[in-house]
Design an enzyme around this catalytic site. Structure first.
Site, short mmCIF file in Angstrom:
data_model
loop_
_atom_site.label_atom_id
_atom_site.label_comp_id
_atom_site.label_asym_id
_atom_site.label_seq_id
_atom_site.Cartn_x
_atom_site.Cartn_y
_atom_site.Cartn_z
N GLU A 321 60.35 73.15 77.55
CA GLU A 321 61.30 73.10 78.66
C GLU A 321 62.11 74.40 78.81
OE1 GLU A 321 62.69 71.32 74.94
OE2 GLU A 321 61.19 70.63 76.36
N ASP A 363 53.26 112.32 94.81
CA ASP A 363 53.28 113.65 95.42
C ASP A 363 53.97 114.57 94.41
OD1 ASP A 363 53.15 115.78 97.08
OD2 ASP A 363 54.28 114.89 98.72
N ASN A 700 51.25 71.04 66.46
CA ASN A 700 51.94 69.76 66.31
C ASN A 700 51.05 68.58 66.69
OD1 ASN A 700 54.29 70.87 65.39
ND2 ASN A 700 55.30 70.91 67.39
N ASP A 729 64.46 74.46 70.44
CA ASP A 729 64.66 75.10 71.74
C ASP A 729 65.86 76.04 71.72
OD1 ASP A 729 62.47 73.93 72.91
OD2 ASP A 729 63.60 72.25 73.77
#
Length: 890
Positions: A321, A363, A700, A729
Site C-alpha cells: 500500500e 545545438d 511470504n 510499511d
C-alpha cells in the site's frame, strides 16, 4: 494548455478519423467563420477597439470580464480532490473491503489496524502530492509565455509596444507576431508580411500555411482553419511578421473547444505503464493466492472463520500500500532537487526518462559556447577589412522587425556606425522581406535617395551567393565567375575553420516606385558585398560538463543548422570526440535503414532543417536509445516533440518552451548533468521499493502456504500479521531520502518488467527458507508445537518475520556489501532501527498481550541472531551470483 506530443497525437487522431471538431462548440466555430468574413472596420467596431490598441484601463476591465487567457488544462487538483484520488487507489480500496469484512465478522482489532494503515498510507501520499503540487506550480510560474501587445497608457496617449504574459491578453488587443512566436489567441490579421504559420498542432497538417490579411471569400468554407486571414491560439509563426486583433481568448478559442474535450487525458509514459503492470500483477497474485490459503487453512484446521480472517490478513500483508506514496515522494523530491540545479520539471514522470537518457542531442550555440557573440571581422570579397560591409550589415539589422537574434545584437553593438550613417535622417525604411528557414536570409528595403530604393540582404553565405550575379571588388561590380566563386568559398571556409560563424551581405538598387511591395522573388541578381564573421567563444565549463555527461553514460551529438567546419572547430575546443559528420543533404539521400546505422557513428549533424533534426532523433530512438534534445529555437520544436525528453530554456521562443518536458533556467550543461544524476537517483529509489515489496511478498506466500499446510494452528493471527505489515510499511517511508550507489548512477536505466520478475523469483524464496528455519527452531527447540504453545510460536515468527523484512531493505538497496561497502542514509537507518526495536518490544508490551503475543526466552535471541546473520549472508551470496549471471541488480 501545454502543447506536447500528447496534444498533437490526440488532435491528429480526431482528423484522421474524419471527426469534425466543429461539433465541439458550434457557436464559437460560427463566430470565427463570421469574423473571417467581416471587414476590419466592422471588427474594430464590434470589439470596441482600434489599430492603436486598447488603453491599459480598458484592458484591465476586459480581463475581469473575460478572465485570464488560459484554456482548459490539467489544473492542480484541490486538496480534497487529491485526498479523494488517493482513497480511490486500488490497494486502498482492497484494504477497505477487507476492513468491512473484518467488521462484519466482529474482528474489531483488525478493523482498527486496517483503518490505521489506510489512514497512514493515504495521508502520507496526500501530504507528498500536495507538497509536490505546490512546488511544481511555483516552478512552472518561473516559465512564462510572452506576447507583444500594442496598448496606450491613456485614451489620448500614443500607442506603445509592450511584452506581457500571454494570459493577460483580452479580446480587442492589437498584437504583433514574428517568426518564433506562438500565436497567443484566436486573431484576425490586420497586416502581414510573408507570414507562414504551422497549424499542425490543430489540423495534423505538417506543411506550413501562408496567411494574409486579404479578404478572399472564395477560400472560405466551413473550416475556420482554411481561412487565410485568421490565426489560432496554439499555432506558431514559422516566418514573416504580422499585426492582428485578438478575437477570442481562453476557452472561447478554437483550441479551447478542443482542450476542454481532452483535458486530463495524458499519454502514459513507459514508467506509468510499468507501475500499472506491477500494481495489477500484485492484485491478480493476491486474488489467486488468498483463496488458496483460505481453502488450505479451512480444510487442515477445520475453523473456517479463522481461516477467512487469516487469509484476509495475508491479503493485506501482500498489498504494497506504500507503493503510490513511495513513487510520488521520490518523483516530488527529485523535481525539487532538480530545481536547485535550475532545472524545472514540467511533468513529474519526465524525471524517469531524464535519468534513462543515454544520448543528448543539442545545438552548439549557448550550450557549448557562451551565447555571447562578438562581431569579429567584416571583410570584403577579397578578405580585407571593409567598413562599408559593416554599414550594409548594420542597415539590415537595424531596420528588421522580425526575429532578431544574437548575430543582429552583435552587429548593432557597433553604436558608432549609427551615428556615422545618420540612419534616422539619411534613410527611410520602405519594406522588409522576413527571414525563413528555407531561404535562410532576410532583406530590408530603405530609401537611399528619392529616386532609389536600396535592398540589403543578409544571411547564410550559400544562400546569399545563390541570389547574387555580381560581386563588388575595389569599387567595381564584376560578374561572379567560377574562379571568383571558388575564392569566395575558400575565404568563407577558412573563416569557418577558425570557428567563426560567417554571414554574407549583398545589395541591389531599385527604381523608387511608390507603393511597391517587395517579395522574396526580388532577391535575385544581387551584388555581393562581403562577409560578417562572428565569434561565439566556447564556455569554460563546456569541456567539464561534456566529460561529466560522458562519465555518466550520456553521449552528446551536435545537431546544428550551421556549417560543419564551425561545429568541428567547437568540438575541438571543448574536447568532444568527433566520430563523423553528416550534412542535411546527405541525410536526405539516406533511406531509413542506412540512417539508423549512420546516426550511431556520427557526432556532428550540420546544415540541418527542422524536419531533418526530427528524423535523426527518430532514428536514434529506433536504435533503442533514450534520446534527449536541447533546443530553444522555433526550428527545434519538431525535434523537441520527437525526443523522449524535450529540454528547453527559459529564454527560448514560445513554441520551444511549450514543446519541452523540462526547462533549464540557464543554458548550462553542468545543470543538465546534475539533473540526469537526480533523475537516476529518483528512479533508483523507486525501483528499490518495488523490488523489495515484490520479493518480500513473493517469499511470504511460500512461507504462509507451507505453514498453513503443515501446522496444526495458524502461524500468526490475522491481527498480528496486520501489525507486522504496518510496522514494515512505516520502515519504508524514508526510502525517498536514501542515497544511491555511484555505480548505479554511472549508467542510464530503463524500466524493465522482465528484470523485476527475475529478481522476484530468485530473491523472494530466500526469506521463505529462513522462515522455515524459524518454524523448526520454534517447533523443536522451544517446543512451540501445540495449540497451548501457539502464542510462543507466533511471537517468534512475528519478530523474525519483521526483522528479516526490515533487514532486507539494506541487502537489496545496494549491490555492494551492506553496512561495510555501502550504508543507507541516516533517515533510512534510523527508521529501520526504530521499527526493529519496536517489533522486539511488542511481545513484552500490553499491546502484544492484547493481540496474543507473549514474551520470548532470552535464548531465542541467540537463535534469532544466527538466523538473521545466515539470512543476510545467503542473500549476499545469491546477490553476487545474480549480478554475475544477469549483469544487473537494481
Amino acid at each position: 494548455m501545454k502543447l506536447k506530443k500528447k496534444f498533437h497525437t490526440l488532435v491528429s487522431h480526431f482528423f484522421k478519423s474524419k471527426r469534425t471538431l466543429y461539433e465541439l462548440n458550434k457557436n464559437i466555430i460560427a463566430e470565427l467563420l463570421a469574423s473571417g468574413k467581416q471587414s476590419l472596420p466592422d471588427i474594430f467596431q464590434e470589439l470596441k477597439s482600434s489599430p492603436s490598441g486598447l488603453s491599459h484601463n480598458e484592458a484591465r476591465g476586459r480581463l475581469r470580464k473575460y478572465g485570464h487567457n488560459e484554456v482548459a488544462h490539467e489544473k492542480p487538483p484541490t486538496w480534497y480532490e487529491l485526498l479523494l484520488n488517493n482513497v480511490k487507489n486500488p490497494f486502498v480500496v482492497l484494504m477497505a473491503i477487507l476492513a468491512v469484512v473484518s467488521l462484519f465478522l466482529g474482528q474489531y482489532d483488525s478493523v482498527v489496524i486496517i483503518f490505521f494503515m489506510i489512514i497512514v498510507s493515504v495521508l502520507m501520499r496526500f501530504i507528498q502530492e500536495f507538497r509536490s503540487s505546490k512546488a511544481a506550480e511555483k516552478l512552472r510560474a518561473l516559465v512564462s509565455t510572452k506576447a507583444t501587445v500594442i496598448r496606450r497608457t491613456t485614451e489620448e496617449a500614443q500607442p506603445e509596444s509592450h511584452e506581457i504574459n500571454m494570459k493577460l491578453l483580452v479580446p480587442g488587443d492589437i498584437i504583433h507576431l514574428s517568426a518564433g512566436d506562438m500565436v497567443p489567441a484566436d486573431v484576425r490579421l490586420i497586416s502581414s508580411k510573408e507570414l507562414s504559420v504551422s497549424q499542425s498542432s490543430l489540423s495534423g497538417e505538417s506543411f506550413p500555411i501562408e496567411k494574409s490579411e486579404n479578404f478572399k471569400p472564395q477560400e472560405y468554407a466551413a473550416n475556420p482553419l482554411d481561412m487565410h486571414n485568421l490565426c489560432f491560439m496554439g499555432t506558431n509563426v514559422l516566418n514573416g511578421t504580422a499585426t492582428a486583433i485578438v478575437l477570442k481568448t481562453n476557452n472561447n478559442t478554437f483550441l479551447g473547444t478542443l482542450a476542454k474535450s481532452i483535458t486530463g487525458h495524458r499519454t502514459l509514459t513507459s514508467f506509468d505503464i510499468g507501475i500499472n503492470k506491477v500494481t495489477w500483477l500484485l492484485i491478480q497474485f493476491i486474488l489467486i493466492m488468498v483463496p488458496c490459503i483460505f481453502l488450505i487453512n479451512g480444510f487442515t484446521k477445520g475453523d473456517w472463520l479463522q481461516a477467512l480472517l487469516f487469509s484476509l490478513a495475508v491479503a493485506i500483508g501482500l498489498t504494497p500500500e506504500m507503493l503510490p506514496m513511495i513513487v510520488t515522494a521520490n518523483l516530488a523530491r527529485g523535481a525539487i532537487q532538480m530545481s536547485k540545479s535550475k532545472v524545472v520539471v514540467k511533468q513529474l514522470n519526465a524525471i524517469q526518462n531524464f535519468g534513462a537518457m543515454d544520448v543528448l542531442c543539442t545545438d552548439k550555440t549557448g550550450t557549448l559556447t557562451q551565447d555571447h557573440i562578438i562581431l569579429e571581422k567584416h571583410l570584403d570579397a577579397e578578405g580585407n577589412e571593409n567598413e562599408e560591409v559593416l554599414y550594409y550589415g548594420f542597415l539590415n539589422s537595424f531596420y528588421q522587425t522580425g526575429l532578431k537574434n544574437l548575430l543582429d545584437a552583435a552587429v548593432l553593438a557597433h553604436k558608432e556606425i549609427e551615428k556615422k550613417m545618420n540612419l534616422n535622417q539619411a534613410y527611410q525604411k520602405i519594406d522588409e522581406i522576413p527571414f525563413d528557414f528555407s531561404r535562410r536570409r532576410m532583406s530590408v528595403v530603405v530609401q537611399k535617395t528619392p529616386e532609389i530604393h536600396l535592398l540589403v540582404c543578409k544571411g547564410a553565405v550559400e544562400e546569399i551567393l545563390s541570389a547574387c550575379s555580381l560581386v563588388k571588388i575595389n569599387g567595381a561590380r564584376l560578374p561572379i565567375t567560377g574562379e571568383v566563386k571558388q575564392k569566395l568559398d575558400a575565404l568563407k571556409n577558412g573563416l569557418s575553420a577558425d570557428g567563426l560563424r560567417v554571414l554574407g551581405v549583398c545589395f541591389k538598387e531599385f527604381p523608387a516606385v511608390r507603393g511597391k511591395e517587395y517579395k522574396a522573388s526580388d532577391e535575385q541578381e544581387l551584388v555581393f558585398m562581403g562577409f560578417l564573421a562572428f565569434l561565439d567563444p566556447p564556455k569554460l565549463s563546456a569541456e567539464k560538463a561534456l566529460a561529466k555527461l560522458n562519465a555518466y553514460g550520456v553521449s552528446v551529438k551536435i545537431l546544428t543548422g550551421d556549417n560543419e567546419l564551425v561545429a568541428q572547430k567547437i568540438c575541438r575546443w571543448v574536447n568532444l570526440k568527433h566520430e563523423g559528420t553528416l550534412l542535411g543533404t546527405e541525410i536526405d539521400a539516406l533511406n531509413e535503414d542506412d540512417l539508423k546505422i549512420a546516426v550511431d557513428k556520427t557526432t556532428i549533424f550540420a546544415k540541418l532543417t527542422p524536419l531533418q533534426k526530427s528524423r535523426i532523433i527518430s532514428s536514434l530512438k529506433s536504435n533503442g536509445h533514450t534520446v534527449g534534445f536541447l533546443g530553444d529555437g522555433i526550428n527545434d520544436a519538431p525535434a523537441l516533440r520527437e525526443a523522449d525528453i524535450g529540454i528547453s530554456v527559459d529564454n527560448a521562443v514560445d513554441i520551444a518552451k511549450e514543446s519541452a518536458d523540462i526547462i533549464m533556467l540557464e543554458k548550462n550543461l553542468m545543470f543538465l548533468g546534475e539533473g540526469v544524476i537526480e533523475g537516476r537517483r529518483t528512479f533508483g529509489n523507486i525501483i528499490k521499493y518495488i523490488k523489495m515489496a515484490l520479493s518480500s511478498n513473493f517469499g511470504n506466500v511460500f512461507s504462509v502456504v507451507g505453514a498453513s499446510a503443515f501446522l496444526p494452528f495458524l502461524p500468526m493471527l490475522s491481527v498480528q500479521i496486520l501489525l507486522q505489515n504496518l510496522l514494515y510499511d512505516l520502515s519504508q517511508t524514508s526510502i525517498p531520502f536514501d542515497r544511491v550507489d555511484e555505480e548505479f548512477l554511472l549508467q542510464p536505466h530503463k524500466w524493465d518488467p522482465t528484470g523485476i520478475a527475475k529478481f522476484m523469483v530468485y530473491i523472494g524464496p530466500i526469506s521463505s527458507l529462513f522462515d522455515y528455519v524459524t518454524f523448526g527452531v520454534m517447533w523443536f527447540i522451544f517446543a512451540a508445537n501445540s495449540e497451548s504453545t501457539q502464542a510462543l510460536f507466533q511471537s517468534g515468527w512475528f519478530i523474525e518475520g519483521l526483522l528479516s523484512q526490515t533487514l532486507i531493505v539494506h541487502m537489496i538497496r545496494t549491490q555492494k556489501i551492506p553496512f561495510i561497502q555501502s550504508c543507507a542514509s541516516l533517515p533510512l537507518m534510523l527508521t529501520t532501527l526504530l521499527i526493529m526495536a519496536v517489533g522486539i518490544y511488542i511481545p513484552y508490551s500490553l499491546i502484544g498481550a492484547s493481540i496474543g503475543l507473549v514474551p520470548l526466552p532470552h535464548t531465542y535471541f541467540y537463535w534469532l541472531l544466527l538466523i538473521l546473520l545466515s539470512y543476510c549472508t545467503l542473500t549476499q551470496v545469491v546477490k553476487v551470483w545474480f549480478i554475475k549471471r544477469f549483469n544487473y541488480w537494481l
